[in-house]
Enzyme design. Structure first.
Site, PDB file in Angstrom:
ATOM      1  N   ARG A  90       0.835  -1.193   0.000  1.00 16.86           N
ATOM      2  CA  ARG A  90       0.000   0.000   0.000  1.00 16.86           C
ATOM      3  C   ARG A  90       0.869   1.241   0.000  1.00 16.86           C
ATOM      4  O   ARG A  90       1.750   1.398   0.842  1.00 16.86           O
ATOM      5  CB  ARG A  90      -0.919   0.012   1.231  1.00 16.86           C
ATOM      6  N   ARG A  99      -6.820   0.448  -3.994  1.00 18.66           N
ATOM      7  CA  ARG A  99      -5.749   0.039  -3.087  1.00 18.66           C
ATOM      8  C   ARG A  99      -5.707  -1.476  -2.908  1.00 18.66           C
ATOM      9  O   ARG A  99      -6.737  -2.137  -2.978  1.00 18.66           O
ATOM     10  CB  ARG A  99      -5.887   0.714  -1.733  1.00 18.66           C
ATOM     11  N   ASP A 102      -6.520  -1.715   2.795  1.00 15.98           N
ATOM     12  CA  ASP A 102      -6.873  -0.569   3.632  1.00 15.98           C
ATOM     13  C   ASP A 102      -7.292  -1.112   4.986  1.00 15.98           C
ATOM     14  O   ASP A 102      -8.201  -1.954   5.061  1.00 15.98           O
ATOM     15  CB  ASP A 102      -8.017   0.216   2.983  1.00 15.98           C
ATOM     16  N   ASP A 104      -8.449   0.277   8.709  1.00 13.21           N
ATOM     17  CA  ASP A 104      -8.863   1.470   9.461  1.00 13.21           C
ATOM     18  C   ASP A 104      -9.252   1.098  10.882  1.00 13.21           C
ATOM     19  O   ASP A 104      -9.954   0.109  11.104  1.00 13.21           O
ATOM     20  CB  ASP A 104     -10.080   2.134   8.804  1.00 13.21           C
TER      21      ASP A 104
END
Length: 168
Positions: A90, A99, A102, A104
């Site tokens: 990434r 991407r 990811d 989060d």
């Protein structure tokens, strides 16, 4: 700090293949790497396929949510998530780009923080994202937004419409 004080939730997403294969295989490999690094996965949602948000001509995303347990404080956990993303290739160039991975930090035991550096808690856009809210509802149906107190049904009904389907 452990998840016994409340849940620690991370969102996973990908819409490009990686060295591990398809986005879904990449997410599974990322989960394995998180476990190797000491993260305990307590619960995990199904994988969900969704169109990109905001709308674009990118490939669909595969998304999911994990409830985890860790002794890492929020800022260190966020750093670890970024390290895992980097290990999968990434590179952050622009917002909302396609991407390979990811990760989060969505919620850390109900903490609310607007830190200019480090983890902003809860995730500042989670209430707009069906690709976060629907998988979260699957594993934590009674979860409430730490800052507003809104339940998932309310958040889901107010989120930006999105083409999303649970994968079997």
């Amino acid at each position: 700090m452990s998840a016994t004080e409340g849940g620690i939730y991370i969102a996973l997403g990908a819409n490009l293949p990686s060295d591990h294969g398809s986005p879904q295989k990449t997410l599974e490999a990322a989960a394995a790497m998180l476990v190797e690094k000491g993260i305990v996965i307590r619960r995990r949602s199904s994988w969900w396929r969704s169109s990109p948000q905001p709308a674009s001509d990118q490939p669909d995303f595969i998304n999911g949510i994990f409830e985890i347990e860790t002794s890492l404080p929020p800022d260190e956990l966020l750093q670890l998530l970024h390290q895992v993303e980097a290990a999968f290739g990434r590179v952050r160039r622009q917002r909302w780009e396609a991407r390979v991975l990811d990760l989060d930090l969505i919620d850390y035991c109900g903490r609310v923080s607007g830190a200019p550096v480090g983890a902003i808690l809860p995730h500042p856009r989670l209430q707009d994202r069906l690709f976060v809210l629907l998988p979260l509802q699957e594993i934590a149906p009674n979860w409430r937004h730490p800052a507003t107190g809104a339940g998932l049904e309310t958040l889901i009904s107010g989120a930006v419409p999105l083409n999303i389907n649970k994968l079997m």
